[in-house]
Structures are given as C-alpha cells and as structure tokens.
Scaffold this active site. Structure first.
Site, PDB file in Angstrom:
ATOM      1  CB  SER A  56      38.048  38.646  44.860  1.00  0.00           C
ATOM      2  OG  SER A  56      38.001  39.386  43.655  1.00  0.00           O
ATOM      3  CG  ASP A 204      44.771  44.473  43.836  1.00  0.00           C
ATOM      4  OD1 ASP A 204      44.201  45.561  44.011  1.00  0.00           O
ATOM      5  OD2 ASP A 204      44.256  43.379  44.158  1.00  0.00           O
ATOM      6  CG  HIS A 207      40.773  42.925  44.784  1.00  0.00           C
ATOM      7  ND1 HIS A 207      41.909  42.464  44.150  1.00  0.00           N
ATOM      8  CD2 HIS A 207      39.784  42.041  44.501  1.00  0.00           C
ATOM      9  CE1 HIS A 207      41.616  41.352  43.497  1.00  0.00           C
ATOM     10  NE2 HIS A 207      40.344  41.068  43.693  1.00  0.00           N
TER      11      HIS A 207
END
Length: 230
Positions: A56, A204, A207
């Site tokens: 990611s 979050d 990221h």
C-alpha cells in the site's frame, strides 16, 4: 524519536486489530493492477525502466497514483535528466508470498532498476522471518533471472515490538542481510521523518498523505540517484 514512537504505537494498534488486512485494503488489492507501460515510448527506442514493487505504501493508498512516491521519484529523475519510465506495481495488503506469486506476471517487459518494498505486512502478521526472507529472495532471483543487468534497491522497514523485541529487531536485519547478499542498495527506513508525524499521515496514522509521500520520495531518491548515475 517521539514521532517515531507514536508511529510505532499506531502500527501496534493496527497489528492487534487487523494485521494490516482491512476490508478497504483487501478490496483495493483485488481491484488494483500495476500501472501500464507508457504507450508514448517508441518501440525502436525503449526507455529504461524503474519498477517499484510493493504494498500500500508503494501503491499510494488513499491517494491519486500521481501523488505516490514512485511517481514523484519519476519526476525527480526526469528533472535530473534521466530518461526512465516508472512503473508502480504496488498492491495494498500485499505480503511477500503474494509478491512472489505475481512477480513473473509483472515482469512482462525488461526492467533496469527494481525497487523492492515488501515485508511490512508479513511483520505485522508475525509470519516467520525465514519464510519472508525466502519469499523476498525468490522475488529477487526471479528479477535477476529475467533481467541479468538489473540494479536492485531494497526499502528497509521497521515494525512494532508487540511480537517481541527480538522479532522486530531481526525483522529489520532481514532487509540489511538481503541487501548485502544481493549487492543491492538499501533505503535504511522508507518512512524516515514521516512515520509518527500526524500531519504527514492519513487518518489511520499509518499511510502517508500527499505531503508525506513527498518526503518518502526524497528518502528513496537519496539512494536511487547514485544507482541511476551508474
């Protein structure tokens, strides 16, 4: 150091709850495919290629692909006079086993520089380090087999100590060992100066934001530019 501890705490929470396999990331992994080659390049004079292969972080989770660090590194390379095509082969939620299973498909065209950014999801799941190491080595071996002259760059990563300080310490050493064994360049810590800095990370806390990716791109470029100079 304080920011890094905050980031590690955030990773610990993520690991205990979802192990970096949220429904959002899983669905994105199913939908995402590596970026296609630049159709504007001439078949008779193909550009050299930099392939970013990761999870990611490489994919630019939550952002437009143009804001992710691979694209930003490509802009830096172009500005510095290096004529390279950049391919982002990042998939959210990817593990080393997943990377091993798809690497041959990704290598449909020659690669000159291969940036490997995988392992974090293994670490958060507590996958045995020997297994992760074998998978990463298998990925590297496949890349070298298909591209004998390829330059390898490995992104180092840290994980929280919730599985024990020995595991987290050995996890980081895995990247160091791989880089030495394969005579690859090592990015010491991909998220240096980004991990644990709230304003540089999404909600979050894990990221990077678009601004965070700019710093990650700098971290990568410091190691990658000397490689391109060769």
């Amino acid at each position: 150091m304080a920011n890094y501890k905050v980031w590690i705490a955030g990773l610990s929470l993520l690991a205990s709850v979802v192990g970096c396999t949220s429904k959002t990331e899983t669905s994105q992994a199913q939908e995402e495919k590596p970026a296609a080659a630049d159709s504007t390049q001439s078949a008779g004079n193909p550009k050299k290629t930099i392939l970013f292969f990761g999870n990611s972080l490489t994919a630019g989770y939550g952002l437009d692909p143009a804001e992710a660090f691979p694209a930003l590194v490509g802009e830096k390379a172009k500005a510095a006079g290096y004529d390279y095509q950049v391919i982002n082969a990042g998939v959210s939620g990817e593990t080393t086993a997943g990377g091993k299973s798809r690497i041959s498909w990704v290598l449909r065209k020659p690669v000159d520089v291969f940036v490997l950014e995988l392992g974090a999801n293994d670490g958060l799941r507590g996958i045995p380090l020997d297994d992760s190491g074998k998978n990463l080595q298998a990925i590297i071996d496949t890349v070298k087999l298909k591209n004998p002259q390829v330059q390898i760059v490995i992104a180092g990563m840290h994980i929280p100590p919730n599985l024990g300080t020995d595991y987290s310490s050995q996890f980081y050493k895995l990247f160091v060992t791989l880089s030495r064994k394969n005579k690859a360049e090592l990015i010491p810590f991909l998220l240096e100066d980004v991990g644990g800095v709230p304003k540089l990370n999404q909600a979050d806390g894990i990221h990077p934001t678009a601004e965070g990716h700019k710093i990650v791109a700098e971290n990568v470029w410091k190691v990658l530019e000397p490689v391109l100079q060769k």
